[in-house]
Design an enzyme around this catalytic site. Structure first.
Site, short mmCIF file in Angstrom:
data_model
loop_
_atom_site.label_atom_id
_atom_site.label_comp_id
_atom_site.label_asym_id
_atom_site.label_seq_id
_atom_site.Cartn_x
_atom_site.Cartn_y
_atom_site.Cartn_z
N ARG A 97 -4.28 -37.84 -43.64
CA ARG A 97 -5.67 -38.21 -43.33
C ARG A 97 -6.60 -37.24 -44.05
O ARG A 97 -6.53 -36.04 -43.83
CB ARG A 97 -5.90 -38.15 -41.82
CG ARG A 97 -7.36 -38.28 -41.41
CD ARG A 97 -7.50 -38.20 -39.89
NE ARG A 97 -8.89 -38.24 -39.47
CZ ARG A 97 -9.58 -37.19 -39.04
NH1 ARG A 97 -9.03 -36.00 -38.97
NH2 ARG A 97 -10.84 -37.34 -38.67
N HIS A 142 -16.92 -36.93 -42.61
CA HIS A 142 -16.49 -35.74 -41.88
C HIS A 142 -17.52 -34.65 -42.14
O HIS A 142 -17.23 -33.62 -42.75
CB HIS A 142 -15.08 -35.32 -42.31
CG HIS A 142 -14.38 -34.41 -41.36
ND1 HIS A 142 -13.12 -34.64 -40.87
CD2 HIS A 142 -14.76 -33.23 -40.80
CE1 HIS A 142 -12.75 -33.65 -40.07
NE2 HIS A 142 -13.75 -32.77 -40.00
N GLU A 187 -15.69 -37.17 -35.12
CA GLU A 187 -16.28 -36.41 -34.02
C GLU A 187 -17.79 -36.56 -33.88
O GLU A 187 -18.55 -35.62 -34.14
CB GLU A 187 -15.90 -34.93 -34.15
CG GLU A 187 -14.42 -34.70 -34.11
CD GLU A 187 -14.04 -33.23 -33.97
OE1 GLU A 187 -14.89 -32.37 -34.19
OE2 GLU A 187 -12.88 -32.96 -33.64
N ASN A 329 -9.11 -36.54 -31.46
CA ASN A 329 -8.90 -35.14 -31.84
C ASN A 329 -8.83 -34.32 -30.56
O ASN A 329 -9.76 -34.37 -29.75
CB ASN A 329 -10.06 -34.59 -32.68
CG ASN A 329 -10.09 -35.18 -34.08
OD1 ASN A 329 -9.22 -35.96 -34.46
ND2 ASN A 329 -11.10 -34.80 -34.85
N TYR A 331 -7.94 -30.43 -28.97
CA TYR A 331 -7.66 -29.02 -29.26
C TYR A 331 -7.52 -28.12 -28.05
O TYR A 331 -6.81 -27.14 -28.10
CB TYR A 331 -8.76 -28.43 -30.15
CG TYR A 331 -8.67 -28.87 -31.59
CD1 TYR A 331 -7.85 -28.20 -32.48
CD2 TYR A 331 -9.37 -29.97 -32.05
CE1 TYR A 331 -7.74 -28.59 -33.80
CE2 TYR A 331 -9.28 -30.37 -33.37
CZ TYR A 331 -8.46 -29.68 -34.24
OH TYR A 331 -8.36 -30.08 -35.54
N GLU A 399 -6.26 -35.47 -34.97
CA GLU A 399 -6.22 -34.01 -35.16
C GLU A 399 -5.68 -33.34 -33.91
O GLU A 399 -6.02 -33.74 -32.79
CB GLU A 399 -7.62 -33.43 -35.41
CG GLU A 399 -8.18 -33.70 -36.78
CD GLU A 399 -9.56 -33.08 -36.96
OE1 GLU A 399 -9.84 -32.01 -36.37
OE2 GLU A 399 -10.35 -33.69 -37.70
C1 BGC Z 1 -12.86 -30.75 -36.83
C2 BGC Z 1 -12.26 -29.98 -37.99
C3 BGC Z 1 -12.09 -28.53 -37.60
C4 BGC Z 1 -11.19 -28.46 -36.39
C5 BGC Z 1 -10.86 -27.05 -35.92
C6 BGC Z 1 -12.34 -30.37 -35.49
O1 BGC Z 1 -13.39 -30.32 -34.60
O2 BGC Z 1 -12.75 -32.13 -37.07
O3 BGC Z 1 -13.06 -30.15 -39.10
O4 BGC Z 1 -11.58 -27.76 -38.65
O5 BGC Z 1 -11.80 -29.12 -35.33
O6 BGC Z 1 -12.00 -26.39 -35.50
#
Ligand code: BGC
Length: 499
Positions: A97, A142, A187, A329, A331, A399
């Protein structure tokens, strides 16, 4: 403080089946890796590329970026894309991607100028991927907006909807014979809320409580317009899919009190439902909790209308259902609670949300940034939340990744991927969530926005002091490769579950 309740629930669910955890990936599950044009390409002012709003921010406000780094060269993928393809091939990814830089192919942001070198670059990248049996998955936007569109107000100007449609048409026409998976925006939350920070592009438009709502409104219309365009003019011939990539942290209620349960749900509605509800829910439009709260606050502030704009029934219908899949995404995880005493702060989305208290558990490991915590159960829970709220939608994890300082012996990244993918499998097998694939963020180390090069997410190490920017495999890439080859989780890296 320990937020162990969801973990226990997770384990209980797994154990209640009385069967060992299923560690094999379902047939057809897609493995991929992600990147973004601005973070890897470099070549910011060569080969006809126009200036983007991030170039403007970085060059005018170097103090915003850690160590005053720039993305002028970044990982130099504009010249070294073949090495990226080689790396993706080496790990065995099914898809890669990447995003297209709008100012690289439309330097003015409009159709008056098309940059052939830019068009060729993405043709070459797509062809190289396909020649290696790697499916291109393309993000249209992006974050790097042509500066000329930013000068018109960028996403806050409703004209962006038409400019985005022109851009999307050019992409479908040029690449749609080979690209079968598209996401419109990466995002929306970060894009819109970026408008409340002096160190996110565009730096000079800080307008909390107003700008982010206006930008999201236009962005949702632009997304739906690009989706409907595909339906009308391209889908029959090209047979691809169009979605959008949304970020979602998981929110753990701090206690089981009704107030904290509601706080966590409200947080998710404001940070995910804001853009997911209009597109993916049965009813469409913004979540009612947002409409009510922003309207109430706006009234109290003396405004004649809500700061959250209204769509009207035609746009509600047009946006509703404008998806073929949900790009997610994920995290990190947070702990949410109501403040002990209700507070009113200046006009802002945080105030509209109720100035909720967000914390993280000290026991949750972190790498190069305290915000990014290792909480695998958060992955399973957010997948379940999305699936339940939005009608069992197909989810592509676009992501998910771990940041450290760039070490080659990156054991924590290996642990992260194995255990997050285990949580994905639990969501698939135990909760019946439709997850079609997962993309690691990121294939190679890259420019991490305001953090510059101080945080590294890559499966491949890049030395940003070396003019050649060689890509060097980290240990995690090798474990990843064997996981893909065996289509199952390597048990030796799985966290031990206490009975
Ligand atoms: C974004 C990326 C970023 C990643 C880590 C995501 O919010 O899409 O561009 O590098 O987080 O921070």
């Amino acid at each position: 403080m320990h937020a162990t309740a969801p973990l226990l629930l997770l384990l209980a669910a797994a154990c209640s089946l009385g069967a060992p955890r299923n560690t094999s990936f379902p047939q057809g599950f897609l493995f991929g890796a992600s990147s973004a044009a601005y973070q890897v390409e470099g070549a910011w002012n060569t080969s006809g590329r126009g200036e983007s709003n991030w170039d403007r921010l970085i060059h005018r406000h170097p103090e915003c970026i850690s160590n005053e780094a720039t993305a002028d060269v970044a990982a130099d993928s504009y010249h070294k894309y073949q090495e990226d393809v080689r790396a993706a091939k080496e790990v065995g990814f099914d898809f890669y991607r990447f995003s297209i830089s709008w100012p690289r192919i439309m330097p003015q942001g409009n159709l008056s100028l098309i940059n052939q070198d830019g068009i060729d670059y993405y043709n070459n990248l797509i062809n190289a991927l396909l020649a290696n049996n790697i499916q291109p998955v393309v993000t249209m936007f992006h974050w790097d907006l042509p500066q000329s569109l930013q000068d018109l107000g960028g996403l806050m100007n409703p004209a962006i909807v038409d400019y985005f449609e022109d851009y999307a048409r050019l992409l479908y026409t040029t690449y749609g014979d080979r690209v079968k998976l598209w996401t419109t925006f990466n995002e929306p939350y970060e894009i819109s809320v970026g408008l409340t920070s002096a160190c996110e592009a565009p730096a000079d438009l800080v307008s909390p409580g107003f700008g982010e709502y206006l930008a999201m409104h236009n962005l949702l219309k632009a997304h739906a317009t690009a989706y409907r365009l595909y339906d009308r003019e391209f889908r029959r011939r090209q047979g691809g899919k169009v979605g959008i990539t949304l970020s979602a942290a998981w929110a753990v209620p701090k206690s089981q009190s009704a107030a904290d349960l509601e706080a966590a749900e409200r947080y998710l509605q404001f940070t995910v439902g804001w853009f997911a509800h209009p597109i993916f829910s049965q009813e469409g439009d913004y979540p009612s909790v947002m409409k009510e709260r922003v309207a109430r606050n706006s009234k109290a502030e003396g405004l004649r209308r809500s700061r959250l704009p209204e769509f009207g029934p035609e746009w509600v219908d047009y946006i509703k259902g404008s998806y073929d899949f949900f790009g997610l995404n994920h995290y990190t995880t947070k702990i949410l609670s109501e403040p002990a005493t209700a507070t009113v702060s200046q006009i802002s989305m945080a105030n509209d949300m109720g100035n909720l208290v967000t914390e993280q558990d000290d026991a949750w490991p972190y790498g190069a940034a305290t915000y990014f915590r290792y909480v695998p159960f958060g992955m399973r829970n957010i997948l379940k939340w999305v699936s339940e709220r939005y009608n069992g939608v197909d989810i592509l994890i676009t992501e998910n990744g771990w940041c450290d300082s760039g070490e080659l012996n990156d054991t924590m990244r290996t642990r992260f991927y194995v255990n997050y993918l285990a949580a994905v499998l639990d969501a698939i097998y135990l909760d019946n969530v439709q997850v079609i694939g997962h993309a690691a963020w990121s294939l190679i180390d890259n420019f991490e926005w305001a953090s510059g090069y101080s945080m590294k997410f890559g499966l491949y190490y890049v030395d940003f002091n070396d003019p050649d920017r060689p890509r060097v495999p980290k240990d995690s890439s090798k474990v990843y490769a064997s996981m893909i080859k065996n289509r199952s989780l390597p048990e030796e890296y799985l966290d031990k579950v206490e009975e």
